[in-house]
Design a protein around this motif. Sequence first.
Motif, PDB file in Angstrom:
ATOM      1  N   HIS A  60      -7.283  -3.061   9.444  1.00  0.00           N
ATOM      2  CA  HIS A  60      -8.591  -3.560   9.011  1.00  0.00           C
ATOM      3  C   HIS A  60      -8.864  -3.000   7.617  1.00  0.00           C
ATOM      4  O   HIS A  60      -8.628  -1.817   7.366  1.00  0.00           O
ATOM      5  CB  HIS A  60      -9.669  -3.090   9.996  1.00  0.00           C
ATOM      6  N   GLY A  81       5.725   4.862   0.876  1.00  0.00           N
ATOM      7  CA  GLY A  81       5.222   4.997  -0.493  1.00  0.00           C
ATOM      8  C   GLY A  81       3.730   4.890  -0.616  1.00  0.00           C
ATOM      9  O   GLY A  81       3.011   5.029   0.346  1.00  0.00           O
ATOM     10  N   GLY A  82       3.413   4.569  -1.847  1.00  0.00           N
ATOM     11  CA  GLY A  82       4.116   3.963  -2.976  1.00  0.00           C
ATOM     12  C   GLY A  82       5.017   2.794  -2.563  1.00  0.00           C
ATOM     13  O   GLY A  82       4.871   2.235  -1.495  1.00  0.00           O
ATOM     14  N   THR A  83       5.928   2.493  -3.433  1.00  0.00           N
ATOM     15  CA  THR A  83       6.799   1.339  -3.193  1.00  0.00           C
ATOM     16  C   THR A  83       8.274   1.705  -3.318  1.00  0.00           C
ATOM     17  O   THR A  83       8.857   1.623  -4.418  1.00  0.00           O
ATOM     18  CB  THR A  83       6.438   0.188  -4.172  1.00  0.00           C
ATOM     19  N   ASN A 138       7.788  -4.177  -1.249  1.00  0.00           N
ATOM     20  CA  ASN A 138       6.912  -5.257  -1.708  1.00  0.00           C
ATOM     21  C   ASN A 138       7.758  -6.533  -1.753  1.00  0.00           C
ATOM     22  O   ASN A 138       8.913  -6.492  -2.209  1.00  0.00           O
ATOM     23  CB  ASN A 138       6.389  -4.954  -3.113  1.00  0.00           C
ATOM     24  N   GLN A 160       0.294  -8.497   3.479  1.00  0.00           N
ATOM     25  CA  GLN A 160      -1.178  -8.309   3.395  1.00  0.00           C
ATOM     26  C   GLN A 160      -1.972  -9.568   3.716  1.00  0.00           C
ATOM     27  O   GLN A 160      -2.910  -9.517   4.499  1.00  0.00           O
ATOM     28  CB  GLN A 160      -1.630  -7.752   2.025  1.00  0.00           C
ATOM     29  N   ASP A 166       3.190  -5.912   7.068  1.00  0.00           N
ATOM     30  CA  ASP A 166       1.825  -5.375   6.992  1.00  0.00           C
ATOM     31  C   ASP A 166       0.861  -6.509   6.701  1.00  0.00           C
ATOM     32  O   ASP A 166       1.090  -7.314   5.783  1.00  0.00           O
ATOM     33  CB  ASP A 166       1.678  -4.401   5.806  1.00  0.00           C
ATOM     34  N   ARG A 180      -2.305  -8.003  -5.770  1.00  0.00           N
ATOM     35  CA  ARG A 180      -0.920  -7.935  -5.298  1.00  0.00           C
ATOM     36  C   ARG A 180      -0.038  -8.619  -6.330  1.00  0.00           C
ATOM     37  O   ARG A 180      -0.474  -9.511  -7.067  1.00  0.00           O
ATOM     38  CB  ARG A 180      -0.775  -8.644  -3.940  1.00  0.00           C
ATOM     39  N   THR A 222     -10.295  -1.096   4.704  1.00  0.00           N
ATOM     40  CA  THR A 222     -11.273  -0.037   4.472  1.00  0.00           C
ATOM     41  C   THR A 222     -11.528  -0.027   2.974  1.00  0.00           C
ATOM     42  O   THR A 222     -10.574  -0.022   2.181  1.00  0.00           O
ATOM     43  CB  THR A 222     -10.667   1.348   4.844  1.00  0.00           C
ATOM     44  N   GLY A 280       5.180  -5.461   2.847  1.00  0.00           N
ATOM     45  CA  GLY A 280       3.727  -5.560   2.671  1.00  0.00           C
ATOM     46  C   GLY A 280       3.317  -6.958   2.255  1.00  0.00           C
ATOM     47  O   GLY A 280       3.327  -7.289   1.069  1.00  0.00           O
ATOM     48  N   GLU A 312       9.998   0.780   3.091  1.00  0.00           N
ATOM     49  CA  GLU A 312       8.816  -0.035   2.810  1.00  0.00           C
ATOM     50  C   GLU A 312       9.066  -0.826   1.527  1.00  0.00           C
ATOM     51  O   GLU A 312       9.597  -0.273   0.555  1.00  0.00           O
ATOM     52  CB  GLU A 312       7.577   0.848   2.624  1.00  0.00           C
ATOM     53  N   TYR A 364      -7.364  -2.164  -3.370  1.00  0.00           N
ATOM     54  CA  TYR A 364      -7.948  -1.529  -2.166  1.00  0.00           C
ATOM     55  C   TYR A 364      -7.329  -0.164  -1.895  1.00  0.00           C
ATOM     56  O   TYR A 364      -7.797   0.569  -1.046  1.00  0.00           O
ATOM     57  CB  TYR A 364      -7.706  -2.429  -0.934  1.00  0.00           C
TER      58      TYR A 364
HETATM   59  C1  LIG Z   1       2.451   2.217   1.317  1.00  0.00           C
HETATM   60  S1  LIG Z   1       1.796   0.639   1.581  1.00  0.00           S
HETATM   61  C2  LIG Z   1       3.197  -0.320   2.124  1.00  0.00           C
HETATM   62  C3  LIG Z   1       4.335  -0.568   1.141  1.00  0.00           C
HETATM   63  C4  LIG Z   1       4.073  -1.234  -0.175  1.00  0.00           C
HETATM   64  N1  LIG Z   1       3.581  -0.261  -1.105  1.00  0.00           N
HETATM   65  C5  LIG Z   1       3.157  -2.416  -0.123  1.00  0.00           C
HETATM   66  O1  LIG Z   1       1.995  -2.269  -0.474  1.00  0.00           O
HETATM   67  O2  LIG Z   1       3.640  -3.487   0.241  1.00  0.00           O
HETATM   68  C6  LIG Z   1       0.963   0.900   3.100  1.00  0.00           C
HETATM   69  C7  LIG Z   1       0.104  -0.197   3.706  1.00  0.00           C
HETATM   70  O3  LIG Z   1      -1.182   0.311   4.007  1.00  0.00           O
HETATM   71  C8  LIG Z   1      -2.111  -0.730   4.030  1.00  0.00           C
HETATM   72  N2  LIG Z   1      -3.310  -0.286   3.309  1.00  0.00           N
HETATM   73  C9  LIG Z   1      -3.373   0.524   2.228  1.00  0.00           C
HETATM   74  N3  LIG Z   1      -4.646   0.726   1.857  1.00  0.00           N
HETATM   75  C10 LIG Z   1      -5.427   0.033   2.734  1.00  0.00           C
HETATM   76  C11 LIG Z   1      -6.843  -0.167   2.876  1.00  0.00           C
HETATM   77  N4  LIG Z   1      -7.703   0.391   2.038  1.00  0.00           N
HETATM   78  N5  LIG Z   1      -7.292  -0.927   3.905  1.00  0.00           N
HETATM   79  C12 LIG Z   1      -6.407  -1.487   4.762  1.00  0.00           C
HETATM   80  N6  LIG Z   1      -5.070  -1.350   4.666  1.00  0.00           N
HETATM   81  C13 LIG Z   1      -4.584  -0.613   3.662  1.00  0.00           C
HETATM   82  C14 LIG Z   1      -1.468  -1.948   3.409  1.00  0.00           C
HETATM   83  O4  LIG Z   1      -1.239  -2.907   4.398  1.00  0.00           O
HETATM   84  C15 LIG Z   1      -0.158  -1.411   2.861  1.00  0.00           C
HETATM   85  O5  LIG Z   1       0.872  -2.333   3.005  1.00  0.00           O
END
Ligand SMILES: C[S@@+](CC[C@H](N)C(=O)[O-])C[C@H]1O[C@@H](n2cnc3c(N)ncnc32)[C@H](O)[C@@H]1O
Length: 378
Positions: A188, A59-61, A94, A119, A156, A131, A190, A117, A92, A17
């Motif tokens: 939500h 991030g990224g992670t 994983n 999810q 998250d 994931r 996207t 994260g 942040e 996503y």
């Molecule tokens: C940079 S990531 C957080 C840290 C780590 N990379 C992870 O994924 O666990 C940012 C957050 O944005 C949310 N996110 C990213 N793309 C998204 C999308 N298309 N729709 C909804 N939430 C999204 C996710 O919850 C994700 O954990």
Amino acid sequence: MSGIYIHIPFCKTKCYYCDFHTSASYKYKDDYINALINEVDLQKDFISDKNVETIYFGGGTPSTVDVEDIEKIILKVKQSFSVINKPEITLEANPDDLSEQYLDKLINIGVNRLSIGIQSFENEYLKLMNRRHDSDTAINAVKNAQEIGFDNISVDLIYGLPKSSLDFLKQESEKILSLDIQHISAYHLTIEDKTVFKKYEKTGKIREITDTNSLEQYLYLTKFFEKNGFEHYEISNFAKKGCISKHNSSYWINSQYLGLGSSAHSYNRKVRKWNIANVKKYIEGVNFKNIDQEKEILSKKDMFNDYLLTGLRTSNGVDLNAIEHDLGKEYKEKLLYNVNKQIDTNTIILKENKLFLSRIGWFTSDTMILDLFLDDEI
Ligand SMILES: C[S@@+](CC[C@H](N)C(=O)[O-])C[C@H]1O[C@@H](n2cnc3c(N)ncnc32)[C@H](O)[C@@H]1O
Ligand code: SF4
């Protein structure tokens, strides 16, 4: 007070996503960490407020980077700015990166806030999203972090997933609550362009849920978390008392911030600028002391739009007195005139000279805030 954001663009795998600026190649990791450290010297004078209250690894992670590297960056920031005693330092992560050893090292170098994260707690959805972890790994990561002493943990969650029902969301919400964490970011889903999910949508493998289902899920989440001791302080963010993300709040209260790394944004109340979103070119830029950046000098109209975007997204609201003071009476009057329709339909509330989104207003906030934006200077 200002904040430092450090972008770590690496991810071991790409979630289906996600359209964030990330790279699956760790080939440049060491050069990138060195570039981050050297960028501090190149950029530190961009912010005039050198009192740093928050450091945020996003991030990224970031949790795929060795703690020793995170520590080097923190030390460089501490040497270069006047960092307060016990700054909020967020990383942040994983779930599957959070071994006991990793967590133990992190807490020892001063990281005091984790944003994990998760999810979803449903393995089928985790697989669909590509994931790396399953539900048990995520729950154990939170428990391990708590046992090691982390007392400021955010999670998250993505809701509005394809085919998801309100009953499913109720189960997800109960599971989050049972983790006894301090902060929740609930986004939500996207379906972004250029993602695997977009392809799935085109081929009919997944479909967005209906608007009615989306609204129902949003209203359920906000009421559920509020009923259970969380303050809904920003469209997607909920915090227990005293646990609002100080770093993210600084974006919404107009503090200065410096962003280090590829794609990172910086802001000093007059100018906003952002680094090139390409790891290799970013590293070369730092090495040649000439980072490829885009820059926007903020006009009054831009500042007005920023006030709306940042104020309306949060429970602080938009302060009409501040608009009048900083931009002039004509901006306040224009806003009051333009916002009449939203006040009549109860999506925006005017109270004590401040504008706030109503609960329904928060759900449609993106389009509503855009409607209030000014295209031209007054
Ligand atoms: C940079 S990531 C957080 C840290 C780590 N990379 C992870 O994924 O666990 C940012 C957050 O944005 C949310 N996110 C990213 N793309 C998204 C999308 N298309 N729709 C909804 N939430 C999204 C996710 O919850 C994700 O954990
Ligand atoms: S959601 Fe996080 S781990 Fe997944 S690709 Fe995006 S930044 Fe990387």
